[in-house]
Design an enzyme around this catalytic site. Structure first.
Site, short mmCIF file in Angstrom:
data_model
loop_
_atom_site.label_atom_id
_atom_site.label_comp_id
_atom_site.label_asym_id
_atom_site.label_seq_id
_atom_site.Cartn_x
_atom_site.Cartn_y
_atom_site.Cartn_z
N CYS A 122 10.30 -21.77 3.28
CA CYS A 122 10.12 -22.62 4.46
C CYS A 122 10.29 -22.12 6.02
O CYS A 122 9.94 -22.25 7.06
CB CYS A 122 10.78 -24.09 4.26
N LYS A 195 19.28 -30.60 -5.39
CA LYS A 195 18.88 -30.62 -4.21
C LYS A 195 18.13 -31.87 -3.55
O LYS A 195 16.92 -31.94 -3.94
CB LYS A 195 18.36 -29.24 -3.50
N ARG A 217 9.47 -33.14 2.48
CA ARG A 217 9.63 -32.46 1.29
C ARG A 217 10.02 -33.15 0.21
O ARG A 217 10.62 -33.01 -0.76
CB ARG A 217 10.98 -31.50 1.55
N LYS A 248 23.47 -30.50 -3.51
CA LYS A 248 23.23 -30.34 -1.91
C LYS A 248 22.78 -31.83 -1.60
O LYS A 248 21.70 -32.02 -2.25
CB LYS A 248 22.39 -29.01 -1.63
#
Ligand code: PBG
Length: 322
Positions: A122, A195, A217, A248
């Site tokens: 990204c 994540k 995302r 995360k």
């Protein structure tokens, strides 16, 4: 047996007693410091949404990495701002890519600091998504090849750990295969296994200039309400060859950190992300929270929940305070 025989307050009555029975202690070795590397020389550009963090040119980055090493911090993780971006994110896998050059420069100057490569596209794609786009969405399988190439380029540059953060299915296996075929079978993978698609990454996207140019995302990062799904993601990454697993963000997801630690026997990392950092700093700047105490408490609680390693923008400040 209860009150008045049991009085839990007895062990809280002095700092010495409290310290003697403290169950969780922080050490600089717990921390991994995220850093942003940009082109140029002598560049040190403060990230406005993350006070105290900078986009650094390689010379400046090396100096700060040495400082992190001298503070006893376990490692740094590198994010790159390339000279130019393209749809395929080619700077991520070029031997001259910004992160590859930074890894080589830092590795020449440190011996006791892990240099971790964040593997994702990204920061390098013109559209800001984490992979190859087909029909307005990231194409999973086409992206695997690019990620594998990026990991091999980072390995060749001398990275100590490869840390894929893209959330494509099967990427740990693809990276493991590529590393092994290229002679890097001893190089560990720290996978961002669970994540989430989190709003708390906001400040990072300014830091890494990696905001998606369209959409979001959510088709690849996890949905925040889900906990069991995180266990499935982690189990898959372990099957595919992950050596360390990461959750995360950290603080809003301590249930996930805790459960990961209970259910799996691999080291667990947790990422106190940009938004978690910036909220504490902003509140402190307003006089609403004490910065040192908020920093210490947040990191201690992330460790208490089960994190063996914590990625945090407070790494240097916390290490100095210890
Ligand atoms: C790249 C990546 C991101 C973060 C780490 N690696 C951004 C994202 O997924 O949008 C966020 C880190 C932070 O907020 O501190 N995929």
């Amino acid at each position: 047996m209860g009150f008045p025989i049991m009085r839990p307050r007895r062990l809280r009555s002095s700092q010495a007693l409290r310290k003697a029975v403290q169950e969780t202690q922080l050490s600089p070795r717990d921390f991994i410091y995220p850093m942003f590397v940009c082109p140029g020389e002598n560049v040190r550009r403060e990230i406005s949404a993350m006070p105290g963090n900078y986009q650094l040119s390689i010379d400046q980055l090396v100096a700060e990495a040495k400082e992190a090493e001298s503070l006893g911090i376990a490692g740094i993780i590198l994010f790159g701002l390339p000279e130019s971006k393209d749809p395929e994110g080619s700077d991520a896998y070029s031997d001259d890519g910004i992160v590859q050059r930074a890894i080589r420069a830092v590795k020449q100057e440190v011996s006791d600091l892990l240099v971790i490569a964040d593997t994702c596209l990204c920061e390098y794609t013109s559209h800001g998504h984490c992979g190859h786009i087909v029909d307005g969405d990231v194409d999973n399988d086409a992206t695997l090849e690019l990620l594998a190439k990026s990991a091999v380029a980072q390995a060749r540059a001398g990275a100590d750990i490869i840390a894929p953060s893209d959330m494509m299915d099967g990427r740990v296996e693809a990276i493991r295969d590529a590393l092994d075929t290229n002679g890097f079978d001893t190089l560990p993978i720290l996978s961002y296994a669970a994540k989430y698609a989190s709003v708390f990454y906001g400040p990072f996207r300014e830091a890494a200039e990696s905001a998606p140019q369209f959409g979001d995302r959510r088709s690849y990062q996890m949905d925040p309400p889900n906990q069991r799904e995180a266990m499935r993601e982690i189990a898959l990454d372990i099957e595919e060859g992950a050596d360390i697993i990461m959750v995360k963000p950290a603080m809003p997801y301590l249930d996930v950190v805790f459960r990961a630690k209970q259910e799996f026997d691999l080291p667990v990392a947790a990422y106190q992300v940009s938004g978690e950092y910036s909220m504490i700093v902003a509140a402190a700047r307003n006089g609403w929270l004490d910065l040192d105490r908020a920093m210490t408490e947040s990191l201690t609680c992330i460790k208490r929940a089960g994190a063996d390693l914590i990625l945090t923008y407070f790494a240097k400040t916390m290490a100095r305070a210890l």
